[in-house]
Design a protein around this motif. Sequence first.
Motif, mmCIF file in Angstrom:
data_model
loop_
_atom_site.group_PDB
_atom_site.id
_atom_site.type_symbol
_atom_site.label_atom_id
_atom_site.label_comp_id
_atom_site.label_asym_id
_atom_site.label_seq_id
_atom_site.Cartn_x
_atom_site.Cartn_y
_atom_site.Cartn_z
ATOM 1 N N VAL A 62 0.837 -1.212 0.000
ATOM 2 C CA VAL A 62 0.000 0.000 0.000
ATOM 3 C C VAL A 62 0.867 1.256 0.000
ATOM 4 N N ALA A 63 1.945 1.250 0.783
ATOM 5 C CA ALA A 63 2.833 2.417 0.830
ATOM 6 C C ALA A 63 3.349 2.759 -0.565
ATOM 7 N N TRP A 64 3.838 1.763 -1.267
ATOM 8 C CA TRP A 64 4.319 1.999 -2.629
ATOM 9 C C TRP A 64 3.175 2.421 -3.555
ATOM 10 N N GLY A 65 2.001 1.815 -3.359
ATOM 11 C CA GLY A 65 0.856 2.218 -4.161
ATOM 12 C C GLY A 65 0.493 3.672 -3.949
ATOM 13 N N CYS A 66 0.673 4.161 -2.721
ATOM 14 C CA CYS A 66 0.417 5.574 -2.425
ATOM 15 C C CYS A 66 1.406 6.486 -3.146
ATOM 16 N N VAL A 67 2.646 6.049 -3.237
ATOM 17 C CA VAL A 67 3.621 6.811 -4.029
ATOM 18 C C VAL A 67 3.136 6.900 -5.469
ATOM 19 N N GLY A 68 2.587 5.787 -5.970
ATOM 20 C CA GLY A 68 2.049 5.783 -7.328
ATOM 21 C C GLY A 68 0.893 6.749 -7.509
ATOM 22 N N ALA A 99 -6.869 7.712 -2.532
ATOM 23 C CA ALA A 99 -5.862 8.107 -1.536
ATOM 24 C C ALA A 99 -6.455 8.108 -0.135
ATOM 25 N N LYS A 100 -7.665 8.601 0.003
ATOM 26 C CA LYS A 100 -8.277 8.647 1.338
ATOM 27 C C LYS A 100 -8.456 7.243 1.903
ATOM 28 N N CYS A 101 -8.820 6.312 1.052
ATOM 29 C CA CYS A 101 -8.969 4.926 1.517
ATOM 30 C C CYS A 101 -7.640 4.345 1.991
ATOM 31 N N MET A 102 -6.535 4.810 1.415
ATOM 32 C CA MET A 102 -5.220 4.305 1.825
ATOM 33 C C MET A 102 -4.878 4.691 3.261
ATOM 34 N N GLU A 103 -5.543 5.754 3.769
ATOM 35 C CA GLU A 103 -5.320 6.152 5.161
ATOM 36 C C GLU A 103 -6.125 5.301 6.141
ATOM 37 N N ILE A 104 -6.920 4.395 5.622
ATOM 38 C CA ILE A 104 -7.765 3.561 6.469
ATOM 39 C C ILE A 104 -7.321 2.104 6.434
ATOM 40 N N ILE A 105 -6.990 1.603 5.257
ATOM 41 C CA ILE A 105 -6.649 0.188 5.130
ATOM 42 C C ILE A 105 -5.246 -0.113 5.648
ATOM 43 N N GLU A 106 -5.033 -1.366 6.026
ATOM 44 C CA GLU A 106 -3.746 -1.869 6.522
ATOM 45 C C GLU A 106 -3.179 -1.006 7.656
ATOM 46 N N GLY A 107 -4.067 -0.563 8.525
ATOM 47 C CA GLY A 107 -3.656 0.279 9.643
ATOM 48 C C GLY A 107 -4.027 1.726 9.374
ATOM 49 N N THR A 122 -4.495 5.827 9.814
ATOM 50 C CA THR A 122 -3.526 6.872 10.156
ATOM 51 C C THR A 122 -3.378 7.001 11.672
ATOM 52 N N GLN A 123 -4.481 6.917 12.391
ATOM 53 C CA GLN A 123 -4.422 7.101 13.842
ATOM 54 C C GLN A 123 -3.732 5.922 14.532
ATOM 55 N N ILE A 124 -3.998 4.714 14.073
ATOM 56 C CA ILE A 124 -3.309 3.541 14.631
ATOM 57 C C ILE A 124 -1.809 3.643 14.352
ATOM 58 N N GLN A 125 -1.465 4.124 13.176
ATOM 59 C CA GLN A 125 -0.041 4.286 12.848
ATOM 60 C C GLN A 125 0.614 5.332 13.738
ATOM 61 N N GLN A 126 -0.096 6.418 14.006
ATOM 62 C CA GLN A 126 0.457 7.449 14.893
ATOM 63 C C GLN A 126 0.702 6.896 16.295
ATOM 64 N N ILE A 127 -0.228 6.109 16.787
ATOM 65 C CA ILE A 127 -0.061 5.487 18.105
ATOM 66 C C ILE A 127 1.135 4.548 18.101
ATOM 67 N N THR A 128 1.237 3.724 17.070
ATOM 68 C CA THR A 128 2.295 2.711 16.996
ATOM 69 C C THR A 128 3.671 3.340 16.829
ATOM 70 N N ILE A 129 3.774 4.304 15.936
ATOM 71 C CA ILE A 129 5.074 4.923 15.670
ATOM 72 C C ILE A 129 5.542 5.727 16.874
ATOM 73 N N SER A 130 4.650 6.456 17.503
ATOM 74 C CA SER A 130 5.054 7.244 18.667
ATOM 75 C C SER A 130 5.454 6.340 19.828
ATOM 76 N N GLU A 131 4.755 5.230 20.002
ATOM 77 C CA GLU A 131 5.109 4.280 21.058
ATOM 78 C C GLU A 131 6.503 3.720 20.821
ATOM 79 N N TYR A 132 6.802 3.431 19.563
ATOM 80 C CA TYR A 132 8.145 2.957 19.202
ATOM 81 C C TYR A 132 9.194 4.000 19.574
ATOM 82 N N GLY A 133 8.856 5.269 19.332
ATOM 83 C CA GLY A 133 9.786 6.343 19.679
ATOM 84 C C GLY A 133 10.101 6.374 21.160
ATOM 85 N N TYR A 134 9.070 6.221 21.990
ATOM 86 C CA TYR A 134 9.294 6.224 23.442
ATOM 87 C C TYR A 134 10.070 4.986 23.895
#
Length: 379
Positions: A241-247, A352-360, A362-374
């Motif tokens: 999906v990430a690469w598809g978003c670049v497309g 594009a908007k659907c890409m922010e919902i599928i496979e995680g 945007t909000q789940i990603q923000q939680i996960t990435i920030s937790e990794y940072g801590y």
Amino acid sequence: MHIELTPQQKKAQAMCKEFAQTQVAPSANQYDQEEHMPSAIIQQCKELGYLGALISQRYGGHPLDMITFGLINEEIGRACSSLRSLLTVHSMVSYAIQRWGSQQQKNYYLPRLATGEIIGAFALSEPAVGSDAKSIETSAHSDGDSYILNGQKKWTTFGQIADLFLVFAQTDGRISAFLVERETPSFSITPLTGMLGTRASMIAELHLQDCRIPDKNRIGGIGFGLASIAASALDIGRYSVAWGCVGIAQACLDASLDYTSQRQQFQTYLKDHQLIREMITNMITNIQAARLLCLQAGYSKDIGQPKTVMETWIAKYFASTNATRVALDAVQIHGAHGCHINHPVQRYLRDAKCMEIIEGSTQIQQITISEYGYQTQSY
């Protein structure tokens, strides 16, 4: 760090771009409006080996390194996100079987998945369960040498035409994974239409009512369904999906460059207006950044870095949110033309908007990435 594609990677990308731009892109709006992916275009993907991209040659696959796999997802996503989603879910199922399946499952399913004789679909989400996957309600009860599955799955990409479903269910409070074939008795499929984006990805709702699934079709151990099997498959899905978003973003930029070079307002080309140039600059810069994050994620997968999962989370988060921003600007640049159903930029925005919902989301990603940072913070 110097990043340069190999000659083989460049060749594969060029070949895919030629296919996507000549065979897919001209009809992508039609696929979207009809909410249907023609079997002929899927057949071409089969013949190009894209459905076997993550399957070993031992099982008849056409294995690609992860960067090449990503480039193919970019080029197909650039033309049609719905078709790219076929590569996503099919590859998720193929990867899961190759990594976690029994030898019998590998021998039986992988050669057929590699050629596209059968299409795979990933069935985790349910009517009442999305991001909180551990709370799925579909159940699987042991009964002799079989399991009896009951429940519903929803938003299953290419579920309308898939032949093999990777289904997740609760087994005594632990999530397990099962391979469910389309012709299984008491298993039914309801097409879902009217989606915002990726409208040709032939989404379906699955109904399991006392479906008897042989124990040999359980993939992995009891309780390994979510943390191991689903997690690793979703990592592949996020990467695709990430690469598809670049497309998607690149397609928006291409359309915007063409339009602003031809359209005149106030006796001058749009491209000569400074605010237009600001939008174009932001598009170029952020697309390049998204592509570099995807390349980094692919490189980390190819060399087996432990942090590859987080690299993919980050790439998907940035690429998906950026695709939405770029698509919004593309529609703005095109004005009323960009809001009409016959122009592709409105499709890019919806996809594009659907890409922010599928496979995680945007909000789940923000939680996960920030937790990794801590967790990795140095004191």
